[in-house]
Design a protein around this motif. Structure first.
Motif: not given
Length: 306
Positions: A196-197, A294-299
């Protein structure tokens, strides 16, 4: 010496037979294999291995896939595995190999009764950590440090509870903190915190933000002052190694400062979109957008967990 000539009929039969054999070797689909999750050697443990299968640039779905792995330069037998189908032509399996090194991977594909074999070479290395984010390793040391950070927070909360509560309320608070210990040391939980970070710090840099040294130093000094108020926290830091702790902590605060810049952008945006909203509503909207982002970035990142 008399020259012998092969009868024309026999020669023709041999040519036809050879052509038939060659046709049989090349009659199957021309699949292309791309390794999307590299196979690593982990002692006495299977590792995830993923491939993507395409034909003429298009993903191939509905395949039955298996592989036989053997070392290229020495004999350690053959490792066999069956793959499960994922999304978009990807297939994965957990594979346990005897050691690191070069391997020959013989893939067998079947679809609609048609069988195809494809051979590729792969390099199986020892992992440098427990996961990767866009090719950058999350090491065992990273996980150990985050475990320490969680323990520090729990100890600080315990000391604060003893100062602020008493009786049944104190017992309830301490029982709750005790229940959080196992979660604070859970590997998946720790990896989630790290990913996450790192993800939001990467997004901040993509947006052009920079964590200035002075800002990072100020954040670290603030943390140092907070830890200094709690003897239990000081004891844990000393046990880990003070110099080592603050060196790693500074690296972490660079990421934290970057992530906070994204949060500030979202708060400013929420204020602009809702000029009459109170602070609580603004921060709620900003936090909601932060989680979605955050979800979009991780994906969008390539995250591999061993």
């Amino acid at each position: 010496m008399r020259k012998r000539f092969m009868p024309a009929v026999l020669l023709l039969v041999m040519i036809v037979a050879f052509a038939a054999v060659m046709a049989g070797c090349s009659s199957g689909p021309d699949y292309k294999i791309d390794v999307t999750k590299e196979l690593y050697f982990q002692k006495e443990k299977a590792s995830p291995f993923e491939i993507k299968v395409t034909e003429n640039g298009k993903a191939v779905t509905g395949l039955s896939v298996s592989v036989e792995l053997s070392m290229s330069n020495m004999d350690h037998g053959t490792v066999k595995a069956k793959f499960a189908e994922g999304k978009g032509g990807t297939y994965s399996a957990d594979v346990k190999v005897p050691m690191n090194g070069k391997y020959e991977a013989v893939f067998n594909f079947e679809k609609g009764g048609k069988k195809t074999e494809k051979v590729i070479s792969i390099e199986v290395a020892k992992p440098e950590g427990v996961a990767k984010v866009n090719g950058k390793w999350i090491t065992n040391e990273d996980v150990t440090f985050y475990k320490l950070i969680n323990r520090l927070q729990l100890e600080i909360n315990r000391e604060a509870a003893k100062k602020n509560y008493s009786g049944a309320q104190l017992d309830e608070e301490l029982a709750y903190l005790d229940s959080q210990e196992k979660l604070a040391e859970d590997k998946n939980q720790l990896l989630t915190q790290i990913i996450r970070l790192r993800s939001m710090a990467m997004l901040a840099e993509e947006k052009g933000h920079k964590a200035e040294a002075a800002e990072v130093d100020a954040a670290v000094e603030k943390a140092r002052g907070q830890y200094a108020q709690f003897p239990s926290a000081q004891a844990l830091i000393k046990q880990y190694g003070e110099e080592k702790f603050w060196t790693v902590e500074k690296q972490q605060y660079k990421l934290i400062v970057l992530a906070q810049m994204v949060q500030k952008d979202l708060v400013d945006q929420a204020k602009k979109e809702n000029p009459k909203a109170g602070d609580q509503e603004v921060y709620y909207q900003a936090q909601k957008k932060y989680e979605d982002l955050l979800v979009s970035q991780i994906n969008s990142l390539k995250v591999e967990i061993l």
